[in-house]
Design an enzyme around this catalytic site. Structure first.
Site, PDB file in Angstrom:
ATOM      1  N   HIS A  72      -0.187 -30.259 -33.362  1.00 38.49           N
ATOM      2  CA  HIS A  72      -0.323 -29.603 -34.666  1.00 38.49           C
ATOM      3  C   HIS A  72       0.878 -28.716 -34.964  1.00 38.49           C
ATOM      4  CE1 HIS A  72      -4.960 -29.980 -35.196  1.00 38.49           C
ATOM      5  NE2 HIS A  72      -4.410 -31.084 -34.747  1.00 38.49           N
ATOM      6  N   TYR A 200      -9.289 -21.896 -40.247  1.00 39.28           N
ATOM      7  CA  TYR A 200      -9.978 -20.655 -39.885  1.00 39.28           C
ATOM      8  C   TYR A 200     -10.446 -20.025 -41.190  1.00 39.28           C
ATOM      9  CZ  TYR A 200      -7.954 -20.757 -35.151  1.00 39.28           C
ATOM     10  OH  TYR A 200      -7.606 -21.092 -33.861  1.00 39.28           O
ATOM     11  N   PRO A 290     -12.966 -16.256 -28.488  1.00 36.60           N
ATOM     12  CA  PRO A 290     -12.345 -17.574 -28.656  1.00 36.60           C
ATOM     13  C   PRO A 290     -11.448 -17.720 -29.894  1.00 36.60           C
ATOM     14  CG  PRO A 290     -14.680 -17.668 -29.209  1.00 36.60           C
ATOM     15  CD  PRO A 290     -14.423 -16.302 -28.663  1.00 36.60           C
ATOM     16  N   LYS A 294      -7.350 -18.600 -26.577  1.00 38.56           N
ATOM     17  CA  LYS A 294      -6.385 -18.210 -25.551  1.00 38.56           C
ATOM     18  C   LYS A 294      -6.906 -18.303 -24.119  1.00 38.56           C
ATOM     19  CE  LYS A 294      -2.922 -17.239 -28.230  1.00 38.56           C
ATOM     20  NZ  LYS A 294      -1.862 -18.270 -28.320  1.00 38.56           N
ATOM     21  N   TYR A 382       0.277 -17.262 -31.837  1.00 40.95           N
ATOM     22  CA  TYR A 382      -0.601 -18.434 -31.799  1.00 40.95           C
ATOM     23  C   TYR A 382      -0.013 -19.560 -30.951  1.00 40.95           C
ATOM     24  CZ  TYR A 382      -4.202 -21.604 -33.546  1.00 40.95           C
ATOM     25  OH  TYR A 382      -5.270 -22.456 -33.639  1.00 40.95           O
TER      26      TYR A 382
END
Ligand code: APR
Ligand code: PHB
Length: 389
Positions: A72, A200, A290, A294, A382
Site C-alpha cells: 500500500h 480509518y 491496534p 504497531k 505509520y
C-alpha cells in the site's frame, strides 16, 4: 537439556529471534504453550512497516510475503462524511504491506521446523530460575514429562499474559499502563474490501476501520465497549453499523462473516526490559492499541536489537549491546507508543456527551489532511520510524 538461548513463546517475537540466531549459528530452544494449529490460526492485525518487511526479507522469511502481501502506498482518513488520502509513499518514499500476522507466523514456524532445531508446542507450567546468575534455566512440562533447560540467556517472548515479565521482581521495574474505555469488534468477511487502501473513519457513533487480508477477504473493525457482548451483535447489526460509519461513496460489500471477536485496548510499557539474563521482547514488554497496527512491528524492532546483542555476546563475550538493549528498544517503543496513542485519541469517541472533544478531533484531522507537515508526521510514523540497530 542445554542451549544457548531459551526462548519462551512462539509468536512473531520468539520465532523471529530463533530464526535470526540460527543464522548466526547460535542455538536455541523454543517453548510454546499453545498448539501449532492455534498459533497459526490466531487472527491479529496484519500490517507490516517497510522496515519490518525488509527485516523478514533479509532473514530469508519473505518468499510468500513477497508473493501474497498487498503493498500500500497510502491510506484514507474519513471524517465529516469526506475521505482524504494520505500519500504515504509520496511523503516518505516508503510503503506498508498487508500480510496477516498468522501468515507470518506460519512462515516462521515452517522455517524453524526446517532447521531441525527444537520447538515444543503445548508446554505447561513454564517457569524461569536463577535469572540473575549466568546459568539461568527454564522448567516446563511436555507430554506429561517435566524438563529443565539450562541456558546462557532467556528470551521472554511470551506475550502480555506470559510468565516472563512477572518473574522479574516488582521492585526492579516500573510499569506504565493506560486502559482505554473502548475496544474493537473485528470481523473477517468473505467479500471485496471497501477500497484498495485502508480507511480509518472517525464517526460520531465511534471509530471504524476498513482493511483487508486479500482481494476477496475484508477485515473490518468497529469501536465498541471493551467488554462488548458479541451475542448482541448479530451479523445484520454489524453490517448496518459498518454502513453508517464507513459511508463514503465506496460500496461496502457484505459477505459471509468467517470470524468475529472483541479486542480490549491498552497502552502498556515495562521498564527496563531486562533483568539479569532474562530479556523481554514484544508484547511481553509492551502493548499498543491496534490503531496503526504497531504490535508485530514493535516486536520485530525489539528482536533486531536482541539478535545483534546476543550475536556480539556469543561471538566475542561483548556485553555492551546487551547492556544497552533495554534503552535502545525503549527509545523507539515510546515514540511508537506516542503515535499509537495519538491515532487512537484522534479517531475514537471517548465521551459521546462531549462536544468539545468532537470539535477538537475534527480540527486535528482537518489539520492533518491539509498541512503537509502534519501529514508527513503521520506518514513517517505509520510507515515505521528508523531502527537504531
Ligand atoms: N509458556 C510458553 N509460551 C507462552 C506462555 C508460557 N507460559 N505464555 C504465553 N505463551 C505464548 C503465547 O501462546 C503466544 O503464542 O507466547 C506467545 C506470545 O506471542 P504473541 O502474543 O504473538 O506476542 P509477540 O510474539 O510479542 O508478538 C507481538 O502479537 O499480540 C500480538 O498484536 C500483537 O502483533 C503483536 C504481536
Ligand atoms: C488489520 O489489517 O488488521 C489492521 C490494519 C491496520 C490497523 C489495525 C489492524 O491499524
Amino acid at each position: 537439556m542445554r542451549t544457548q538461548v531459551g526462548i519462551i513463546g512462539a509468536g512473531p517475537a520468539g520465532l523471529l529471534l530463533a530464526h535470526l540466531l540460527h543464522r548466526r549459528g547460535i542455538d536455541s530452544v523454543v517453548l510454546e504453550s499453545r498448539s501449532r494449529a492455534y498459533i497459526e490460526g490466531r487472527i491479529r492485525a496484519g500490517l507490516l512497516e517497510q522496515g519490518a518487511v525488509d527485516t523478514l526479507r533479509e532473514a530469508g522469511l519473505a518468499d510468500r510475503l513477497d508473493r501474497e502481501g498487498l503493498v500500500h502506498n497510502g491510506l484514507d482518513l474519513l471524517f465529516d462524511g469526506t475521505r482524504h488520502r494520505i500519500d504515504l509513499f509520496g511523503l516518505t518514499g516508503k510503503r506498508v504491506t498487508i500480510y496477516g500476522q498468522q501468515e507470518a507466523v506460519k512462515d516462521m514456524v515452517a522455517a524453524r521446523i526446517a532447521t531441525g532445531r527444537p520447538i515444543f508446542f503445548e508446554v505447561a507450567d513454564t517457569a524461569v530460575h536463577d535469572i540473575t546468575s549466568d546459568r539461568p534455566s527454564i522448567t516446563f512440562t511436555h507430554e506429561g514429562t517435566r524438563h529443565r533447560i539450562e541456558c546462557d540467556v532467556i528470551a521472554g517472548c511470551d506475550g502480555f499474559h506470559g510468565i516472563s515479565r512477572p518473574a522479574i521482581p516488582a521492585s526492579a521495574v516500573r510499569v506504565y499502563d493506560r486502559v482505554y474505555p473502548f475496544g474493537w469488534l473485528g470481523i473477517l468477511s468473505r467479500s471485496r474490501p471497501v477500497s484498495e487502501e485502508l480507511i480509518y473513519a472517525r464517526h460520531e457513533r465511534g471509530f471504524a476501520l476498513a482493511t483487508m487480508r486479500s482481494h476477496t477477504l475484508a477485515r473490518l473493525y468497529l469501536q465498541c465497549a471493551p467488554d462488548e457482548d458479541l451475542s448482541l451483535w448479530p451479523d445484520e447489526r454489524i453490517w448496518e453499523e459498518l454502513h453508517i460509519r464507513l459511508s463514503c461513496g465506496s460500496e461496502l460489500e457484505e459477505g459471509p462473516i468467517l470470524q468475529k471477536g472483541v479486542t480490549a485496548m491498552r497502552s502498556f510499557v515495562v521498564e527496563p526490559m531486562r533483568h539479569g539474563r532474562l530479556f523481554l521482547a514484544g508484547d511481553a514488554a509492551h502493548i499498543v492499541p491496534p490503531t496503526g497496527a504497531k504490535g508485530m512491528n514493535l516486536a520485530i524492532g525489539d528482536v533486531r536489537v536482541l539478535d545483534a546483542a546476543l550475536g556480539a555476546f556469543f561471538a566475542k563475550g561483548d556485553t555492551s549491546l546487551m547492556d544497552r538493549y533495554s534503552a535502545i528498544c525503549l527509545d523507539r517503543i515510546w515514540k511508537v507508543q506516542r503515535f499509537s496513542w495519538w491515532m487512537t485519541q484522534m479517531l475514537h469517541v471517548f465521551d459521546h456527551a462531549d462536544p468539545f472533544e468532537h470539535r477538537i478531533q475534527l480540527a486535528e484531522l482537518d489539520y492533518v489532511v491539509n498541512s503537509p507537515a502534519a501529514a508527513t508526521t503521520l506518514a513517517e510514523n505509520y510507515v515505521g520510524l528508523p531502527y537504531a540497530v
